[in-house]
Write a protein that holds these residues in place. Structure first.
Motif, short mmCIF file in Angstrom:
data_model
loop_
_atom_site.label_atom_id
_atom_site.label_comp_id
_atom_site.label_asym_id
_atom_site.label_seq_id
_atom_site.Cartn_x
_atom_site.Cartn_y
_atom_site.Cartn_z
N VAL A 90 50.66 44.25 38.62
CA VAL A 90 52.00 43.70 38.44
C VAL A 90 53.02 44.46 39.26
O VAL A 90 53.88 43.88 39.92
CB VAL A 90 52.39 43.69 36.94
N VAL A 91 52.92 45.78 39.24
CA VAL A 91 53.86 46.62 39.99
C VAL A 91 53.76 46.34 41.49
O VAL A 91 54.77 46.23 42.19
CB VAL A 91 53.61 48.11 39.67
N ALA A 92 52.54 46.17 41.98
CA ALA A 92 52.36 45.87 43.40
C ALA A 92 52.94 44.49 43.74
O ALA A 92 53.55 44.31 44.79
CB ALA A 92 50.89 45.94 43.77
N HIS A 93 52.79 43.54 42.83
CA HIS A 93 53.30 42.19 43.06
C HIS A 93 54.84 42.16 43.03
O HIS A 93 55.46 41.49 43.85
CB HIS A 93 52.74 41.22 42.02
N TYR A 94 55.43 42.86 42.08
CA TYR A 94 56.89 42.88 41.93
C TYR A 94 57.47 44.20 42.43
O TYR A 94 58.36 44.77 41.81
CB TYR A 94 57.27 42.68 40.46
N ARG A 95 56.97 44.67 43.52
CA ARG A 95 57.33 45.96 44.09
C ARG A 95 58.84 46.24 44.05
O ARG A 95 59.29 47.22 43.47
CB ARG A 95 56.81 46.02 45.52
N ALA A 96 59.62 45.39 44.67
CA ALA A 96 61.06 45.63 44.76
C ALA A 96 61.72 45.62 43.38
O ALA A 96 62.57 46.46 43.08
CB ALA A 96 61.71 44.58 45.66
N GLY A 97 61.31 44.70 42.55
CA GLY A 97 61.88 44.63 41.21
C GLY A 97 61.54 45.83 40.36
O GLY A 97 62.36 46.34 39.61
N TYR A 98 60.31 46.33 40.50
CA TYR A 98 59.90 47.51 39.75
C TYR A 98 60.69 48.73 40.20
O TYR A 98 61.15 49.52 39.38
CB TYR A 98 58.40 47.75 39.90
#
Length: 190
Positions: A90-98
């Motif tokens: 999930v963190v890799a997918h939503y990199r900027a948001g995380y």
């Protein structure tokens, strides 16, 4: 584009921009330029910039909670490893948001955003307790798990920003950290 697709596109644009600067520094003009839409269209979907900021960060926290929602079958170590792997996905997918979410605590200080971040942290602690079969944890075990979630958050943030540790090594290291921390806690309680 369907209304939901347009809304999702605006959220995605905001998340992209949040990766390079703090959400409070991103303007409506920045978002509409990135999304290739007009200001009036933006306001058709979001009554305010604050609403979009909260929805964008909620997208990330919802995905993190969803990533933790299902426990894999098997022994505790397998289950925890699967949860860590899900978080990394999930963190890799939503990199900027995380990155935006953790850059300075809750980033956007609202009770909703704080609650969303706490929901992820609390779900992680509950998942580990379920994995280990601990129904009534001691205060020291709870403290250990909360500290480990802080280690995971900081480690994932550094991993995203620096990219120097291979993903599989990060996954193993985080799982080994938890095992070691729980062993230390057990020694202090025994």
């Amino acid at each position: 584009m369907t209304p939901q697709a347009r809304r999702d596109d605006l959220i995605s644009s905001a998340l992209d921009l949040f990766g390079s600067r703090a959400p409070e520094l991103v303007t409506v003009d920045d978002i509409v330029a990135h999304a290739g839409v007009s200001r009036p269209l933006f306001y058709r979907y979001f009554p305010s910039l604050r609403e979009l900021q909260e929805q964008a960060l909620r997208t990330v926290t919802d995905s993190l909670v969803e990533g933790l929602a299902t426990l894999e079958e098997g022994p505790p170590a397998v289950r925890v490893r699967a949860a860590v792997r899900g978080l990394i996905d999930v963190v890799a997918h939503y990199r900027a948001g995380y990155v935006a979410l953790l850059r300075s605590g809750s980033v956007i200080a609202t009770s909703d955003t704080d609650a969303a971040i706490d929901e992820v942290r609390n779900r992680a602690v509950r998942l580990i307790l379920e994995s280990l079969g601990i129904a009534e944890p001691s205060p020291l075990v709870l403290l250990t798990l909360r500290c480990w979630t802080a280690v995971v958050e900081g480690s994932l943030l550094s991993w995203l920003q620096e990219g120097t540790v291979p993903r599989d090594d990060l996954e193993s290291w985080l799982c080994d950290q938890l095992t070691t921390m729980l062993a230390t806690t057990k020694a202090h309680e025994g």
